[in-house]
Scaffold this active site. Structure first.
Site, PDB file in Angstrom:
ATOM      1  CB  CYS A 129      83.130  56.539  68.170  1.00 46.72           C
ATOM      2  SG  CYS A 129      82.287  55.121  68.902  1.00 46.72           S
ATOM      3  NE  ARG A 130      84.544  57.218  62.837  1.00 43.39           N
ATOM      4  CZ  ARG A 130      84.252  56.956  61.579  1.00 43.39           C
ATOM      5  NH1 ARG A 130      85.214  56.816  60.683  1.00 43.39           N
ATOM      6  NH2 ARG A 130      82.988  56.842  61.188  1.00 43.39           N
ATOM      7  CB  SER A 131      82.150  63.454  65.071  1.00 43.61           C
ATOM      8  OG  SER A 131      80.976  62.901  65.613  1.00 43.61           O
ATOM      9  CB  CYS A 174      81.906  60.261  62.727  1.00 46.13           C
ATOM     10  SG  CYS A 174      81.062  60.111  64.316  1.00 46.13           S
ATOM     11  CG  ASP A 218      83.098  53.708  63.168  1.00 44.15           C
ATOM     12  OD1 ASP A 218      83.295  53.809  64.397  1.00 44.15           O
ATOM     13  OD2 ASP A 218      81.997  53.917  62.634  1.00 44.15           O
ATOM     14  CG  ASN A 222      77.587  63.402  67.195  1.00 40.70           C
ATOM     15  OD1 ASN A 222      76.711  64.009  67.802  1.00 40.70           O
ATOM     16  ND2 ASN A 222      78.826  63.827  67.174  1.00 40.70           N
TER      17      ASN A 222
END
Length: 146
Positions: free
Chosen positions: A12-14, A7, A119, A10
């Site tokens: 939050c999402r990933s 993401c 995001d 690195n």
């Protein structure tokens, strides 16, 4: 199997995807190397963003220490799958490695959808991001790991 989630920062999402998939694999008895990284270095060394940590805890997803880092071309080459959270990640990834950008697969494609995982850093909606990522991880289990 080696899966690298990517993401923007690195934080939050990933990392959410990394730890969700690790839990799903452990529950299914599947061996895989799973890690995450960023296309940017602006969050270098930072832990998972606290609201993302809270969301993982809320859903019973264990996670360990994490330090954000920017992916390298070598790291991308080592991975069997590069799973990106949105199309802007692909554009940033092209600067790191054109081959990696071509190899990248959009997370929601594993959930049968052609769209980005929004995001939560910007939206504040960590629950929707969690649900999207969880459905993508379930698709990864079904599509490539079993």
């Amino acid at each position: 199997m080696k899966i690298l989630f990517i993401c923007h920062g690195n934080i939050c999402r990933s990392p959410m995807a990394e730890f969700i998939l690790k839990k799903l694999c452990a529950e299914a008895g599947i061996q895989a190397e799973i890690w995450s990284g960023a296309v940017s270095d602006e969050e270098y060394g930072n832990p998972i963003y606290p609201p993302a940590q809270r969301k993982l805890r809320e859903h019973g997803i264990p996670f360990g220490r994490h330090g954000a880092h920017r992916v390298t071309a070598a790291e991308c080459a080592r991975a069997d799958y590069l799973v990106i959270m949105d199309e802007s990640n692909r554009r940033w990834l092209e600067r790191i490695s054109p081959q990696a950008a071509e190899k990248a697969v959009l997370m929601m494609s594993f959930a049968g959808q052609r769209r980005d995982v929004a995001d939560p850093w910007y939206t504040g909606d960590f629950e929707t991001a969690y649900q999207d990522i969880f459905s993508g991880c379930k698709g990864i289990i079904n599509d490539i790991l079993t």
